[in-house]
Design a protein around this motif. Structure first.
Motif, PDB file in Angstrom:
ATOM      1  N   CYS A 143     -93.044 -87.883  36.990  1.00 34.32           N
ATOM      2  CA  CYS A 143     -92.905 -86.863  38.027  1.00 34.32           C
ATOM      3  C   CYS A 143     -93.409 -85.512  37.535  1.00 34.32           C
ATOM      4  O   CYS A 143     -94.052 -84.768  38.289  1.00 34.32           O
ATOM      5  N   PRO A 194     -88.024 -88.113  42.717  1.00 28.81           N
ATOM      6  CA  PRO A 194     -89.330 -87.956  43.366  1.00 28.81           C
ATOM      7  C   PRO A 194     -89.292 -86.956  44.523  1.00 28.81           C
ATOM      8  O   PRO A 194     -90.242 -86.189  44.714  1.00 28.81           O
ATOM      9  N   THR A 197     -89.468 -83.628  43.178  1.00 30.21           N
ATOM     10  CA  THR A 197     -90.845 -83.421  42.706  1.00 30.21           C
ATOM     11  C   THR A 197     -91.745 -82.982  43.841  1.00 30.21           C
ATOM     12  O   THR A 197     -92.551 -82.055  43.697  1.00 30.21           O
TER      13      THR A 197
END
Length: 296
Positions: A143, A194, A197
């Motif tokens: 990430c 994620p 991210t």
């Protein structure tokens, strides 16, 4: 260490997301009101492509057949390239010269086909990342790497003159990789990493280019996570989801049909819905014809 797929890993809400993304792309290409949603629709389409590629890998129990995937994508690419060459020859006053630009080999005969060569090449990342990112720590590193590469790619596709399809590929790579990492994160029980991210990438990109497209990663990621949590049992949704890829491929033809029938002054929202409906029906018909199912 191979990841195992939970039984509920596939959800029909993914099919809802696929058909919604296809509609958003058609809506944007028809210049309908709010066409800016096309950025999010395309990003969602790319997230889903990466996410579903991981699913495909898992169904094969780790035996990722990249050449088989290339063949599956290359056949529609060649078919529709030839189809749109024929359409252009039949309808254009001055047909476009073939292969006048060597970069066109990475696109095809019409611009929207850039997506297929991109997926053929980007699919190499799927087994690589699944193999490398098997622990929570590895997911953090992956990430972080995505945060490093994404803003420069997104800024470059908007502001650096490049031949087609490089701007499209620069735009597509971050959400495609995000889809892969989101699938891995879900399997590790860590969907928030994620998602965070995506938020960080959008924040950095927006700081350098305060425009709507700069936040497309976060919007697509949030939309994906919302739809993922929707419980659907209707078989019709699954059937519609299978048509999304074909709708994307054929819709430029039905744009031409619509504007020929109604003229350039047709209401854009009406045109978008008509194009989408005709593309959906055409894709369904093609899937019923032996030999043509492979092209959609």
């Amino acid at each position: 260490m191979a990841m195992t797929a939970p039984q509920d890993y596939y959800r029909r809400s993914i099919d809802l997301a696929r058909i919604a993304a296809a509609l958003g792309i058609v809506w944007a290409h028809a210049h309908a009101p709010g066409r800016i949603v096309g950025y999010v629709a395309l990003s969602l389409f790319l997230v889903l492509t990466g996410f579903l590629a991981v699913q495909s890998l898992q169904r094969s129990k780790g035996r990722f057949t990249w050449l088989a995937r290339v063949q599956r994508i290359a056949f529609p690419w060649l078919f529709w390239s030839l189809f749109f060459i024929a359409v252009d020859s039949a309808t254009a006053d001055t047909p476009r010269p073939l292969l006048s630009d060597p970069w066109s080999l990475l696109v095809g005969s019409t611009i929207h086909l850039w997506f297929l060569p991109f997926v053929m090449l980007a699919s190499l990342l799927v087994p690589l990342l699944v193999h490398l990112v098997q622990t929570p720590r590895a997911l953090v590193v992956a990430c972080a790497g995505l945060v490093l590469i994404s803003p420069p790619l997104l800024w470059a596709q908007a502001f650096v003159p490049m031949p087609v399809p490089l701007p499209q590929w620069g735009y597509a790579l971050p959400p495609f990789i995000y889809g892969i990492l989101a699938a891995i994160g879900h399997r590790q029980g860590n969907a928030l990493l994620p998602l965070g991210t995506a938020a960080l990438i959008s924040a950095i990109t927006f700081a350098g280019a305060p425009m709507f497209w700069a936040v497309q990663m976060l919007l697509a990621a949030v939309l994906f996570e919302v739809l993922w949590r929707v419980e659907l049992r209707n078989q019709a949704v699954a059937a519609l989801g299978k048509l999304a890829f074909g709708i994307y491929l054929v819709h430029p033809f039905f744009m031409l049909v619509t504007y020929k029938l109604f003229g350039g002054g047709v209401n854009a929202a009406f045109a978008a819905l008509l194009i989408f409906a005709m593309s959906l029906v055409a894709t369904w018909v093609l899937r019923q014809v032996p030999g043509l199912r492979r092209v959609v």
